[in-house]
Design a protein around this motif. Structure first.
Motif, PDB file in Angstrom:
ATOM      1  N   TYR A 175      -4.034  29.398 -20.085  1.00 62.98           N
ATOM      2  CA  TYR A 175      -2.603  29.694 -20.325  1.00 62.98           C
ATOM      3  C   TYR A 175      -1.695  28.756 -19.532  1.00 62.98           C
ATOM      4  N   GLU A 176      -2.259  27.656 -19.062  1.00 63.65           N
ATOM      5  CA  GLU A 176      -1.584  26.718 -18.176  1.00 63.65           C
ATOM      6  C   GLU A 176      -0.111  26.453 -18.505  1.00 63.65           C
ATOM      7  N   LYS A 177       0.169  26.180 -19.779  1.00 61.79           N
ATOM      8  CA  LYS A 177       1.541  25.730 -20.112  1.00 61.79           C
ATOM      9  C   LYS A 177       2.504  26.881 -20.315  1.00 61.79           C
ATOM     10  N   LEU A 178       1.992  28.112 -20.224  1.00 64.53           N
ATOM     11  CA  LEU A 178       2.867  29.261 -20.434  1.00 64.53           C
ATOM     12  C   LEU A 178       3.192  29.922 -19.098  1.00 64.53           C
ATOM     13  N   THR A 179       4.004  29.228 -18.296  1.00 64.20           N
ATOM     14  CA  THR A 179       4.488  29.819 -17.048  1.00 64.20           C
ATOM     15  C   THR A 179       6.004  29.882 -17.154  1.00 64.20           C
ATOM     16  N   TYR A 180       6.582  30.963 -16.569  1.00 69.99           N
ATOM     17  CA  TYR A 180       8.007  31.209 -16.784  1.00 69.99           C
ATOM     18  C   TYR A 180       8.851  31.021 -15.526  1.00 69.99           C
ATOM     19  N   ASN A 181       8.219  31.047 -14.357  1.00 73.14           N
ATOM     20  CA  ASN A 181       9.001  30.861 -13.127  1.00 73.14           C
ATOM     21  C   ASN A 181       8.429  29.697 -12.339  1.00 73.14           C
ATOM     22  N   ASP A 240       4.538  36.405 -14.736  1.00 75.24           N
ATOM     23  CA  ASP A 240       5.049  35.044 -14.508  1.00 75.24           C
ATOM     24  C   ASP A 240       4.476  34.041 -15.505  1.00 75.24           C
ATOM     25  N   GLY A 241       3.469  34.483 -16.270  1.00 82.92           N
ATOM     26  CA  GLY A 241       2.864  33.565 -17.234  1.00 82.92           C
ATOM     27  C   GLY A 241       2.115  34.301 -18.331  1.00 82.92           C
ATOM     28  N   ALA A 242       1.507  33.533 -19.243  1.00 83.01           N
ATOM     29  CA  ALA A 242       0.747  34.039 -20.407  1.00 83.01           C
ATOM     30  C   ALA A 242       1.655  34.858 -21.338  1.00 83.01           C
ATOM     31  N   PHE A 243       1.082  35.665 -22.238  1.00 80.88           N
ATOM     32  CA  PHE A 243       1.957  36.416 -23.161  1.00 80.88           C
ATOM     33  C   PHE A 243       1.548  37.876 -23.287  1.00 80.88           C
ATOM     34  N   TYR A 244       1.266  38.472 -22.115  1.00 87.54           N
ATOM     35  CA  TYR A 244       0.865  39.882 -22.105  1.00 87.54           C
ATOM     36  C   TYR A 244       1.678  40.677 -21.093  1.00 87.54           C
TER      37      TYR A 244
END
Ligand code: PMP
Ligand code: GLU
Length: 389
Positions: A204-210, A319-323
């Protein structure tokens, strides 16, 4: 008739539930599925176009077992550019998804009774693959206070003379925790002087939000030497059905073992898929991925607020992924019962926390459009309000 070995393996709960939700939908039932662990976005056009061209150019031959030279080169370029990791192409092996990378690795490093430390909540497949390989998963329960990440002290206390490996997953499925450089360095300090291998699942490397994503192998020389970097394009390339994963490590003995195993099982992964992966690895689909991420972020923010407004439920912002890993302890501590009734009565498919090693929680995937998220969460609110234990 069946082997003892297969008897220890359980079916993947995440796959079982998403398949059930898909079947219900196909039968005309208006179910909202929050169970899927796959982006709802289509594979970027540049990737599809590349494959069509590659097919026309006759790319249908066998490739070397670890992958075609240009695919391995693209992975090496990606690991250097994105993660500052310097691997030779001979130290990279492509696999049929990251799940297959994990499967191959555990088959090659685990002897009967070896222990593998797995922080919980964990992705459902880790302990199953360890057990299948003859190992003992050592589950270390993490806490909401530390955003469900293992601490260096917890790791230290879990190590025994039988510890062979630890699995780290950042950003994590199902909690979305992202390890900082300092946290990884502290983990590295505990491992110093041991022979413990780190399997770092970075899918999920590219899915970080902060915070910025930090690759485990990049934090120190010692961690570089002991870490196997595992990644793929199912999530961050919107290519789950393509089945493209890879592993990289400087442990040449391990790389040779995995190549040997793969030479007697799948051989090379699909040559067509390898061709399609190249533009994704080289960043040509980055704008599509950035768009996907911005949508995920919008959905996350909306969903976290809506869930926390439901009396009895609560969730830590990932802070990341989609769960979202939602606590339902105050409504129903038995997560299987909660999710089963939510599916049957509320027509929303979610995954019970017990499958991730933590009861009293359930997992929502926000990899579906905002309208469905709004509708599904409204159903959950109504279900919880009327819930009778
Ligand atoms: N690791 C994690 C944490 C996952 O959620 C998934 C989802 N399938 C995988 C690995 C495996 O991904 P794939 O086999 O599709 O590459
Ligand atoms: N990783 C995804 C999930 O957790 C996809 C299904 C699977 O392979 O487990 O839902």
């Amino acid at each position: 008739m069946l082997s003892k070995r297969i008897g220890v393996l359980s079916e993947s709960l995440t796959i079982a539930i998403s398949s059930k939700a898909k079947e219900m939908k196909a039968n005309g039932i208006d179910v909202i599925s929050f169970s899927a662990g796959e982006p709802d976005f289509d594979t970027p056009k540049v990737i599809k176009d590349t494959v069509i061209k590659a097919l026309d150019a006759g790319c249908g031959k066998y490739t070397p077992v670890p992958g075609a030279a240009d695919t391995l080169k693209a992975i090496a370029v990606k690991l250097k550019r994105d993660n500052n990791l310097e691997y030779k192409t001979s130290q990279i092996v492509t696999n049929v998804g990251a799940k297959h990378s994990l499967f191959n690795i555990f088959q090659c490093i685990i002897d009967d009774g070896d222990e593998v430390i797995i922080p919980s909540p964990y992705w459902v497949s880790y302990p199953e693959i360890v057990k299948f390989s003859g190992g003992n998963p050592v589950i270390v329960e993490t806490s909401e206070e530390n955003k469900f990440k293992i601490t260096a002290l917890q790791l230290k206390n879990a190590i025994t003379p039988r510890t062979k490996a630890i699995v780290l997953n950042s950003p994590s499925n199902p909690c979305g925790g992202v390890y900082s450089k300092d946290e990884l360095l502290a983990i590295g300090e505990v491992l110093k002087g041991t022979n413990i291998v780190v399997l770092s699942d970075e899918i999920y490397e590219k899915l970080t939000y902060n915070d910025q994503f930090v690759a485990t192998a990049s934090v120190s020389d010692d961690m570089f030497k002991r870490t196997i970097t595992i990644n793929g394009l199912s999530k961050c390339g919107a290519m789950p059905g393509w089945r493209f994963g890879y592993m990289a490590s400087v442990m040449d003995e391990l790389n040779a073992a995995v190549k040997k195993l793969q030479s007697q099982s799948t051989s090379n992964i699909s040559s067509i898929v390898q061709a399609g992966a190249i533009p994704a690895l080289l960043g040509e689909a980055d704008a599509d991925i950035a768009y996907m991420k911005s949508k995920f972020m919008e959905r996350r923010d909306w969903a976290v607020e809506a869930i926390n407004n439901i009396k009895g439920l609560s969730v830590v912002k990932p802070d990341g992924a989609f769960y979202l890993f939602v606590s339902c302890k105050d409504v129903e501590p038995n997560s299987v019962k909660f999710c089963q009734e939510l599916l049957e009565k509320g027509l929303v498919a979610t995954v019970p926390g017990v499958g991730f090693g933590m009861d009293g929680y359930f997992r929502i995937s926000f990899a579906c459009d905002l309208q469905s998220i709004k509708k599904g969460i409204a159903r959950i609110a109504e279900f919880v309000e009327n819930y009778k234990k």
